[in-house]
Design an enzyme around this catalytic site. Structure first.
Site, mmCIF file in Angstrom:
data_model
loop_
_atom_site.group_PDB
_atom_site.id
_atom_site.type_symbol
_atom_site.label_atom_id
_atom_site.label_comp_id
_atom_site.label_asym_id
_atom_site.label_seq_id
_atom_site.Cartn_x
_atom_site.Cartn_y
_atom_site.Cartn_z
ATOM 1 N N LEU A 51 0.968 -1.040 0.014
ATOM 2 C CA LEU A 51 0.021 -0.106 -0.145
ATOM 3 C C LEU A 51 0.718 1.413 -0.109
ATOM 4 O O LEU A 51 0.509 2.315 -0.493
ATOM 5 C CB LEU A 51 -0.897 -0.134 1.333
ATOM 6 C CG LEU A 51 -1.981 -0.994 1.436
ATOM 7 C CD1 LEU A 51 -2.642 -0.883 2.734
ATOM 8 C CD2 LEU A 51 -3.055 -0.529 0.205
ATOM 9 N N GLY A 54 6.469 3.895 4.848
ATOM 10 C CA GLY A 54 6.678 4.888 5.704
ATOM 11 C C GLY A 54 8.087 5.089 6.120
ATOM 12 O O GLY A 54 9.094 4.169 5.617
ATOM 13 N N PHE A 56 9.491 3.872 8.756
ATOM 14 C CA PHE A 56 10.087 2.470 9.408
ATOM 15 C C PHE A 56 9.675 1.215 8.710
ATOM 16 O O PHE A 56 10.004 0.248 9.190
ATOM 17 C CB PHE A 56 9.605 2.583 10.739
ATOM 18 C CG PHE A 56 10.103 3.927 11.349
ATOM 19 C CD1 PHE A 56 11.372 3.905 12.045
ATOM 20 C CD2 PHE A 56 9.156 4.989 11.691
ATOM 21 C CE1 PHE A 56 11.886 5.064 12.586
ATOM 22 C CE2 PHE A 56 9.779 6.070 12.468
ATOM 23 C CZ PHE A 56 11.063 6.053 12.863
ATOM 24 N N ASP A 169 2.335 13.179 15.960
ATOM 25 C CA ASP A 169 2.717 13.416 14.737
ATOM 26 C C ASP A 169 1.282 13.455 14.077
ATOM 27 O O ASP A 169 1.034 12.966 13.243
ATOM 28 C CB ASP A 169 3.267 12.323 14.421
ATOM 29 C CG ASP A 169 3.953 12.299 13.151
ATOM 30 O OD1 ASP A 169 4.267 13.538 12.780
ATOM 31 O OD2 ASP A 169 4.544 11.149 12.681
#
Ligand SMILES: Nc1ncnc2c1ncn2[C@@H]1O[C@H](COP(=O)(O)OP(=O)(O)OP(=O)(O)O)[C@@H](O)[C@H]1O
Length: 663
Positions: A51, A54, A56, A169
């Site tokens: 998908l 990120g 990490f 965040d």
């Protein structure tokens, strides 16, 4: 004794084989899935299930054995990626506007960890904004208000529980939409729990542009610092531009949206994302909430934000609940039931004065079953009845007096040429290269495959910059346009064909900008930026702010049709035959050529030139680019400009001297 040793050995063996060896403390909080289950769900983490990625790790779509669709985030560095924080916080809080964490898994060999969430098919808010700006998928103002309300609800829940949770965040990438358009806060990798209203963190984390300056300075997180990030999110929803972009010329440095906006509602209005179709009221309320959120002296709490946003949401009758405005269905109120006629959709519009149809797109759906339409030539018309709209691709008709658009027929291109007036890093006066229209052709195409490689090698010697020139970057074409005299006249249009965009005079145009009317003296520049969201200089696509730095500038020359053919030929020839270094004479008295540089550093002189009408449109335009277009007229801002960036403005010594003596 042996019995005890045996027991310890067996226990140690059990521990090394048991899935409870580590993370067992998390088993109480959340479900643990086996690696095998995840392999089956994702076809062994097949690429086609990816998908996105990120910081990490990667996120895969999977289908569990019970048929549930999930999103699996694989954290390759679980500690850094906030694996434990995410499990602890998300397992504790259950709310319709917080993403559901279904469980976690451990990867035995690698030590990686996975987090398994409910699958949210509506994409994240950042992607939705980008998709809307590129007119791929609508993301209406109504839905944006609904998203803001949902996010505020989720965050308010986090801040009103004991202990409370700080997300740390908050940003558009971390708000996901489900298939009904309901928004949910996601990505709790930085989240922390605290029973106090303020919490000092060991390591300051967050995202540039969203993070609250006081939090960055002190390392103390509070509801206020979260509200700051939320305010930035609202500004992003309004303008459609990210809150910070890298400076193309100064790696590691950023330009901030808030620095540009300076708390001015007017500036937000100038930058308003046209694809959202905000009503004036919604824009004004949302904008004032956003500015209060980022102002440390009058910051509301999330609880208040929920109330205000709910009020705004329910107050506007044209604001359907998100659940009713699924991006996929684009269902709507009143007669807005056609899935194709949604905000952002390309349409043809019947001009009220006649039977002709003209191209544009829907800017806003009005509750009275009319629409605000933006025509491809930039004009706007509100309250167009539905019966005056149809989908493109139907029969084509000639242009009306005020809307020469793509719907009018293409005509033979009159004689015209593009003269290169600036090429970065090229000091040779032969930069006055020409691209001429071919007699009898219908268009003038410019791009890497349209001109000879030697042309581009000379004008754009830097390979990195050359790669910004698309094979077919833009074209000029001509359409017959009926003027007030009832006669048809040729009108030139510019169409950008490149995803890298271009700058027409001081306006940035992307490939979806449609055809723009152009005329003699207009400048067309190629600049170092892309339209993709989140990359450098994305601001440039909004409302003409911070037009990116051009590396190649052409000026359009169209001979006057009233002049005799031979005079036109002569004019074109003479502009071409300028000897090296000799200035091109401008009627207003300042000579422009590219071998002399502005020789001194007076900011007031810079101001004077920026305001004066005495330099040619091309040089003026170039000048304005150097000092940012809108700011050039603003004395206080212009004075702050560093002279260094103006050193390649083409003004002859003689005439700069004249201007100087006239001061
Ligand atoms: N539950 C979910 N359902 C559908 N898509 C998801 C889900 N969670 C994450 N995604 C998608 O996966 C991609 C990566 O998400 P991830 O949270 O890892 O990164 P990010 O938030 O974009 O960046 P970073 O982690 O660096 O802040 C994003 O495109 C996001 O939209």
């Amino acid at each position: 004794m042996d019995g005890v040793r045996d027991f310890l050995n067996q226990w140690s063996e059990y521990l090394s084989s048991s899935p409870l060896k580590t993370d067992s403390h998390l088993n109480d909080a959340s479900n643990e899935y086996s690696e095998e289950e995840l392999n089956i769900a994702t076809e062994s983490f097949d690429k086609k299930c990816l998908l996105g990625s990120g910081s990490f790790g990667q996120v895969y779509k999977g289908t569990m054995k019970d048929g549930t669709e999930v999103a699996i985030k694989v954290l390759q560095v679980p500690n850094e990626g906030g694996f434990e924080e995410e499990v602890r916080v998300l397992s504790r809080f259950r709310h319709p506007n917080l993403v559901i964490l279904m469980g976690f898994a451990r990867h035995a060999e690698t030590g990686w960890r996975s987090l398994i969430y409910e699958f949210l098919s509506g994409g994240d808010v950042a992607k939705r904004i980008a998709g809307s700006r590129q007119k791929k998928e609508p993301f209406s103002g109504q839905l944006r208000v609904s998203v803001a309300l949902d996010a505020a609800c989720g965050l308010s829940h986090l801040h009103n529980m004991t202990p409370r949770a700080f997300h740390r965040d908050i940003k558009s990438q971390n708000i996901l939409l489900d298939k009904y358009g309901t928004a949910k806060m996601a990505d709790f990798g930085l989240a922390c729990l605290s029973s106090a209203p303020h919490h000092k963190v060991r390591r300051v984390g967050g995202t540039v542009g969203y993070a609250c300056p006081e939090y960055l300075r002190t390392g103390v997180i509070s509801e206020g610092s979260e509200v700051y990030s939320f305010g930035i999110l609202l500004l992003e929803l309004l303008t459609g531009v990210p809150p910070a972009v890298c400076c193309a010329d100064r790696p590691g440095e950023y330009k901030f949206l808030v620095d540009f906006l300076q708390g001015s509602q007017e500036k937000v209005q100038q930058m308003l994302d046209p694809t959202a179709g905000f009503s004036t009221k919604v824009f004004e309320v949302l904008c004032s909430i956003a500015f209060r959120c980022i102002n440390s002296r009058c910051r509301p709490l999330f609880k208040q934000l929920v109330e205000e946003l709910r009020h705004l949401h329910s107050d506007a009758p044209d604001v359907p609940r998100a659940a009713e405005t699924s991006a996929a269905s684009q269902a709507s109120v009143g007669q807005w039931s056609s899935s194709a006629l949604c905000v952002g959709a390309a349409v043809e519009v019947r001009w009220r004065g006649g039977n002709q149809w003209y191209q544009g797109w829907i800017l806003r759906q009005n509750p009275d079953s009319t629409a605000a339409v933006k025509y491809n030539d930039g004009q706007l018309e509100d309250h167009v009845p539905l019966s005056f709209l149809r989908l493109p691709g139907s029969q084509v008709s000639p242009s009306p007096p005020s809307h020469p658009t793509a719907a009018s027929s293409v005509a033979e291109l009159p004689q015209c040429q593009l003269k290169c007036v600036y090429a970065e890093g090229v000091t040779d006066t032969r930069t006055r290269y020409l691209i001429k229209s071919a007699p009898g052709s219908s268009e003038l195409l410019v791009g890497r495959t349209a001109q000879l490689p030697s042309f581009w090698d000379f004008l754009v010697p830097e390979k990195e910059l050359q790669s910004r020139v698309s094979r077919k970057h833009f074209k000029i074409l001509c359409r017959q346009h009926q003027l007030a005299d009832g006669q048809n006249h040729p009108v030139l249009f510019l169409q950008c064909l490149s995803p890298n965009g271009l700058v027409l005079n001081d306006e940035f145009l992307g490939p979806d900008a449609g055809e723009k009317q152009i005329q003699d003296g207009d400048t067309i520049a190629l600049a170092s930026c892309r339209l993709d969201a989140g990359t450098e200089e994305t601001f440039s696509s909004a409302a003409g702010w911070a037009v990116p730095k051009p590396f190649l500038v052409f000026e359009l020359e169209v001979p006057d049709p009233k002049r005799k053919h031979s005079e036109n030929q002569q004019a074109l020839l003479s502009s071409r035959q300028q000897p090296h270094g000799e200035p091109v004479q401008r009627s207003t008295g300042v000579e422009v050529f590219n071998s002399a540089y502005l020789p001194w550093d007076s900011a007031s002189f810079v101001l004077q030139v920026a305001r004066s009408q005495v330099i040619s449109p091309a040089a003026r335009c170039l000048f304005l680019w150097r000092c940012q277009p809108r700011a050039a007229c603003d004395a206080s801002r212009a004075l702050a400009f560093n002279f260094a960036i103006f050193t390649d403005i083409f003004i002859s010594h003689q005439h700069t001297a004249n201007i100087r003596s006239n001061r």
